[in-house]
Design an enzyme around this catalytic site. Structure first.
Site, PDB file in Angstrom:
ATOM      1  N   ASN A  89      36.796 -24.332  31.317  1.00  0.00           N
ATOM      2  CA  ASN A  89      35.743 -23.154  31.449  1.00  0.00           C
ATOM      3  C   ASN A  89      35.329 -22.260  29.955  1.00  0.00           C
ATOM      4  O   ASN A  89      34.584 -21.688  29.872  1.00  0.00           O
ATOM      5  CB  ASN A  89      36.431 -21.985  32.210  1.00  0.00           C
ATOM      6  CG  ASN A  89      36.212 -20.732  32.071  1.00  0.00           C
ATOM      7  OD1 ASN A  89      35.460 -20.197  33.006  1.00  0.00           O
ATOM      8  ND2 ASN A  89      37.059 -19.962  31.493  1.00  0.00           N
ATOM      9  N   TYR A 155      22.767 -21.843  23.744  1.00  0.00           N
ATOM     10  CA  TYR A 155      23.626 -21.824  24.995  1.00  0.00           C
ATOM     11  C   TYR A 155      22.841 -22.742  25.810  1.00  0.00           C
ATOM     12  O   TYR A 155      23.477 -23.288  26.629  1.00  0.00           O
ATOM     13  CB  TYR A 155      23.686 -20.458  25.359  1.00  0.00           C
ATOM     14  CG  TYR A 155      24.642 -20.211  26.473  1.00  0.00           C
ATOM     15  CD1 TYR A 155      26.005 -20.107  26.578  1.00  0.00           C
ATOM     16  CD2 TYR A 155      24.139 -19.953  27.815  1.00  0.00           C
ATOM     17  CE1 TYR A 155      26.629 -19.999  27.682  1.00  0.00           C
ATOM     18  CE2 TYR A 155      24.845 -19.661  28.943  1.00  0.00           C
ATOM     19  CZ  TYR A 155      26.473 -19.742  28.704  1.00  0.00           C
ATOM     20  OH  TYR A 155      27.199 -19.320  29.780  1.00  0.00           O
TER      21      TYR A 155
END
Ligand SMILES: NC(=O)c1ccc[n+]([C@@H]2O[C@H](COP(=O)([O-])OP(=O)(O)OC[C@H]3O[C@@H](n4cnc5c(N)ncnc54)[C@H](O)[C@@H]3O)[C@@H](O)[C@H]2O)c1
Length: 250
Positions: A89, A155
């Site tokens: 994560n 990103y």
């Protein structure tokens, strides 16, 4: 509710946001949890789990560093005997700018954490799970791993790479008892979102861009992650599950 009694789960980025909520949810469902984070904040989450009668260990680790990731996996083996579940994560999303104005060093930092770091986690977790004969891994991608997001070129590229890493490793290791999947959240109400809002934009505006009309909570994303980790998802392999309030179907 899924149950994870007698399972050990490793969660990266467990010191904040979605990772902290996932670690707590896994512990409440019976798992022993190894909380991994570069920030010391993971210790407080681990202490909270232990205070409530759960079993948690904090391991400070920078996922960009192979030896650091190996040490985290080693700590899970030493304390709890192995890893049955991993939730990869940890990631960063530090800047908003068009490609032509993007800083090269920031691009390298995002790829080093979000892509190379994800790869290193998979590499060490998979090696351990193969020794144990199986396991389940969930990687945090994003809606930015499904569609393009203007002003977030690095990103977006990194989260498309997470989906690719998930599919390649799922294909490789499904025959050997590993199920590897990804989740692709839309905007989630976490510190990462708050730190990355464009100037003058309230987070409710970001939520209103989703067909469902609001941001996700970390708990809603955790529900999907726990399901993918559980035996209820025993035939789900290499899937990138959107949890995005309809964002990517527009
Ligand atoms: N918040 C959102 O809107 C959103 C949307 C889609 C996907 N995601 C993804 O969900 C995941 C969690 O996001 P969040 O919003 O909870 O973020 P967050 O910033 O609240 O938490 C991320 C955690 O990762 C840790 N971390 C960062 N770099 C690290 C490193 N090199 N090694 C180890 N740990 C490191 C941080 O210290 C932090 O505790 C990320 O992969 C993110 O890309 C978030």
């Amino acid at each position: 509710m899924q149950q994870f009694d007698n399972k050990t789960a490793l969660v990266t980025g467990a010191g904040s946001g979605i990772g902290a909520v996932v670690a707590k949810a896994l512990a409440r469902a019976g798992a022993r949890v190894v909380l991994v984070d570069v920030a010391a904040s993971g210790q407080a989450t681990a202490d909270g789990i232990n205070a409530e009668g759960g079993k948690a260990l904090f391991q400070q680790c920078d996922i960009q560093d192979s030896a650091s990731v190996a040490a985290a996996v080693g700590a899970a083996v030493a304390h709890f005997g192995g890893i049955d579940i991993a939730v990869n994560n940890a990631a960063i999303d530090p800047e908003v700018a068009p490609v032509a104005e993007w800083d090269e060093a920031v691009m390298e930092r995002i790829l080093a954490i979000n892509v190379k770091g994800m790869f290193l986690c998979l590499k060490h977790e998979i090696a351990q799970m193969l020794e144990q004969g199986g396991g389940a891994i969930v990687n945090l991608a994003s809606a930015a791993g499904v569609v393009g997001v203007a002003n977030k070129p690095a990103y977006t590229a990194s989260k498309h790479a997470v989906v690719g890493l998930t599919k390649a490793s799922a294909l490789q290791y499904a025959p050997r008892g590993l199920r590897i999947n990804a989740v692709c959240p839309g905007a989630v109400d976490t510190p990462m979102l708050a730190e990355n809002l464009p100037p003058g934009v309230d987070k409710s505006v970001i939520g209103a861009n989703h067909p469902i009309g609001r941001l996700a909570t970390s708990a809603e994303v955790a529900e999907a992650i726990l399901w993918l980790c559980s035996d209820s998802a025993s035939y789900v392999v290499g899937h990138a599950l959107t949890v995005d309030g309809g964002l990517t179907i527009q």
